[in-house]
Write a protein that holds these residues in place. Structure first.
Motif, PDB file in Angstrom:
ATOM      1  N   GLU A   4       0.857  -1.194   0.000  1.00 51.13           N
ATOM      2  CA  GLU A   4       0.000   0.000   0.000  1.00 51.13           C
ATOM      3  C   GLU A   4       0.891   1.241   0.000  1.00 51.13           C
ATOM      4  O   GLU A   4       1.781   1.378   0.824  1.00 51.13           O
ATOM      5  CB  GLU A   4      -0.860  -0.032   1.262  1.00 51.13           C
ATOM      6  N   GLN A   5       0.653   2.145  -0.954  1.00 48.32           N
ATOM      7  CA  GLN A   5       1.455   3.366  -1.070  1.00 48.32           C
ATOM      8  C   GLN A   5       0.722   4.531  -0.395  1.00 48.32           C
ATOM      9  O   GLN A   5      -0.504   4.595  -0.403  1.00 48.32           O
ATOM     10  CB  GLN A   5       1.699   3.713  -2.541  1.00 48.32           C
ATOM     11  N   SER A   6       1.473   5.434   0.136  1.00 49.33           N
ATOM     12  CA  SER A   6       0.908   6.630   0.752  1.00 49.33           C
ATOM     13  C   SER A   6       0.261   7.502  -0.315  1.00 49.33           C
ATOM     14  O   SER A   6       0.811   7.690  -1.404  1.00 49.33           O
ATOM     15  CB  SER A   6       2.011   7.427   1.457  1.00 49.33           C
ATOM     16  N   SER A   9       2.370  10.343  -1.714  1.00 50.56           N
ATOM     17  CA  SER A   9       3.405  10.103  -2.721  1.00 50.56           C
ATOM     18  C   SER A   9       2.998  10.628  -4.094  1.00 50.56           C
ATOM     19  O   SER A   9       3.842  10.789  -4.965  1.00 50.56           O
ATOM     20  CB  SER A   9       3.743   8.612  -2.811  1.00 50.56           C
ATOM     21  N   GLU A  58       0.386   4.305   6.660  1.00 52.04           N
ATOM     22  CA  GLU A  58       1.337   4.405   5.547  1.00 52.04           C
ATOM     23  C   GLU A  58       1.805   5.841   5.349  1.00 52.04           C
ATOM     24  O   GLU A  58       2.949   6.083   4.977  1.00 52.04           O
ATOM     25  CB  GLU A  58       0.725   3.880   4.242  1.00 52.04           C
ATOM     26  N   PHE A  62       5.486   7.146   5.445  1.00 48.54           N
ATOM     27  CA  PHE A  62       5.970   7.835   4.251  1.00 48.54           C
ATOM     28  C   PHE A  62       6.746   9.091   4.636  1.00 48.54           C
ATOM     29  O   PHE A  62       7.862   9.312   4.168  1.00 48.54           O
ATOM     30  CB  PHE A  62       4.796   8.195   3.331  1.00 48.54           C
ATOM     31  N   VAL A  98       9.096   4.730  -1.672  1.00 50.16           N
ATOM     32  CA  VAL A  98       8.105   3.778  -2.174  1.00 50.16           C
ATOM     33  C   VAL A  98       8.043   2.612  -1.208  1.00 50.16           C
ATOM     34  O   VAL A  98       9.076   2.013  -0.876  1.00 50.16           O
ATOM     35  CB  VAL A  98       8.496   3.289  -3.592  1.00 50.16           C
ATOM     36  N   ALA A  99       6.842   2.294  -0.764  1.00 50.34           N
ATOM     37  CA  ALA A  99       6.666   1.180   0.164  1.00 50.34           C
ATOM     38  C   ALA A  99       6.927  -0.140  -0.560  1.00 50.34           C
ATOM     39  O   ALA A  99       6.582  -0.303  -1.730  1.00 50.34           O
ATOM     40  CB  ALA A  99       5.250   1.190   0.726  1.00 50.34           C
TER      41      ALA A  99
END
Length: 101
Positions: A4-6, A9, A58, A62, A98-99
């Motif tokens: 899961e990305q913030s 971002s 996240e 981040f 980047v997660a």
């Protein structure tokens, strides 16, 4: 499976820089976001309201990583605040974390 990305971002680097500035001014714990996690979460949450965003875990992670990996560059940007042309070049050099899974 991708991590899961913030949502942050996806924001422009200049906006991320302004958010980072506010977080640092308010005392966001860069070295260990879990040290005062609730406090860090609330700081980011209050800033995120200006962007009509809700904050997730996240997002806190981040910004902790964003501030950590860009620490020297952010310091240079604010040290050269009066030199707008140089700042544009420095802002473009900011690294977006980047997660990973």
């Amino acid at each position: 499976m991708a991590a899961e990305q913030s949502q942050f971002s996806k924001l422009p680097k200049k906006q991320l820089l302004r958010i980072a500035e506010k977080l640092v001014d308010e005392g966001f714990d860069i070295n260990n976001p879990y040290n005062d996690y609730d406090e860090n979460y609330e700081m980011l949450e209050s800033i995120a309201k200006f962007f009509s965003m809700t904050v997730s875990d996240e997002d806190v992670q981040f910004f902790a990583k964003f501030l950590e990996i860009n620490d020297d560059l952010i310091a240079d940007i604010f040290a050269n605040n009066s030199q707008e042309i140089n700042n544009k070049e420095l802002i473009e050099q900011l690294e977006i974390p980047v997660a990973k899974t």
